[in-house]
Structure formats: structure tokens, C-alpha cells
Design a protein around this motif. Structure first.
Motif, PDB file in Angstrom:
ATOM      1  N   ARG A 138       0.835  -1.193   0.000  1.00 51.51           N
ATOM      2  CA  ARG A 138       0.000   0.000   0.000  1.00 51.51           C
ATOM      3  C   ARG A 138       0.867   1.239   0.000  1.00 51.51           C
ATOM      4  O   ARG A 138       2.016   1.201   0.437  1.00 51.51           O
ATOM      5  N   GLN A 139       0.294   2.313  -0.506  1.00 54.16           N
ATOM      6  CA  GLN A 139       1.010   3.584  -0.533  1.00 54.16           C
ATOM      7  C   GLN A 139       0.070   4.698  -0.141  1.00 54.16           C
ATOM      8  O   GLN A 139      -0.934   4.958  -0.821  1.00 54.16           O
ATOM      9  N   ALA A 140       0.398   5.329   0.973  1.00 55.23           N
ATOM     10  CA  ALA A 140      -0.368   6.469   1.452  1.00 55.23           C
ATOM     11  C   ALA A 140       0.187   7.743   0.821  1.00 55.23           C
ATOM     12  O   ALA A 140       1.348   7.775   0.398  1.00 55.23           O
ATOM     13  N   ALA A 143      -4.925   4.412   1.979  1.00 55.92           N
ATOM     14  CA  ALA A 143      -3.839   4.269   1.009  1.00 55.92           C
ATOM     15  C   ALA A 143      -4.400   3.669  -0.274  1.00 55.92           C
ATOM     16  O   ALA A 143      -5.540   3.197  -0.306  1.00 55.92           O
TER      17      ALA A 143
END
Length: 124
Positions: free
Chosen positions: A38-40, A92
Motif C-alpha cells: 500500500r502507498q499512502a 492508502a
């Protein structure tokens, strides 16, 4: 080549649940180790969970352990991420990824195939 398509993201209140799906297509004559990252906003992409080709080995990041569960059905070429007890910090874009084996499962550079991602937003 393998194509990965994620779905199931959305907006949920804190404490709620979501179930993400990742369907593989293309070269599915073999199985792959699968993972969720995941990428916030403003942050680097991070490892969330991984599952071996057979499903016998499963790994989680410390931040989601006990709340998230990864599973797979090789006949359906599908991997799921059940997310319970969601927190605002879980917000995210979630990505599905595939690689040949489960070795070095935390390192995104070791993955060969990636989906486009699905947005998960948790409101407080």
C-alpha cells in the motif's frame, strides 16, 4: 505476462471492514507468490501481506497483523485481503503484486507484476 486487477476498495468508517480482491489473468498456467502493498499520500509504498504459491506460508507487516487476513484460491486465480478494524492510518492505495517465489517477500523490487491499485479511505 500476468495482468493483475484489484477491486473492493472504497470509503469506510474507522472500525469497519473491507475485502479487497486481486484477479490474475494472462499466464496463469503457473502459480505465483502474491502480496499486497500500500502507498499512502506522501509516503513510500510499504509491504502489507504476502502468501506463498500454495498458501501454506503467510506473512504480515506488524501494523496489520491481527486485523488483516490474506488468502487465495488458485483455481480462481484470485487473492483476497480481508481488512477488519480499519483505522484512518490504513488509508492508502492498495496494490496487488506477484512474483515467482515467496523469498524476500517484503521487497517490492522483487515483484514482477503489479496491479493498478485500489483506493481505500478510512474516515475517523
Amino acid at each position: 505476462q500476468v495482468q493483475l486487477v484489484e477491486s473492493g476498495g472504497g470509503l469506510v468508517q474507522a472500525g469497519g471492514s473491507l475485502r479487497l480482491s486481486c484477479v490474475a489473468s494472462g499466464r496463469t498456467d503457473r502459480t505465483y507468490a502474491m502480496a499486497w502493498f500500500r502507498q499512502a499520500p506522501g509516503k513510500e509504498r510499504e509491504f502489507v501481506a504476502a502468501i506463498s504459491r500454495s498458501g501454506s506460508s503467510i506473512y504480515y507487516s506488524d501494523t496489520v497483523k491481527g486485523r488483516f487476513a490474506i488468502s487465495r484460491d488458485n483455481d480462481k486465480n484470485t487473492v483476497w485481503l480481508q481488512m477488519n478494524g480499519l483505522k484512518p492510518e490504513d488509508t492508502a492505495v492498495y496494490y496487488c503484486a506477484a512474483k515467482n517465489d515467496i523469498i524476500a517477500y517484503k521487497f517490492e523490487r522483487r515483484y514482477d507484476y503489479w496491479g493498478q491499485g485500489t483506493q481505500v479511505t478510512v474516515s475517523s
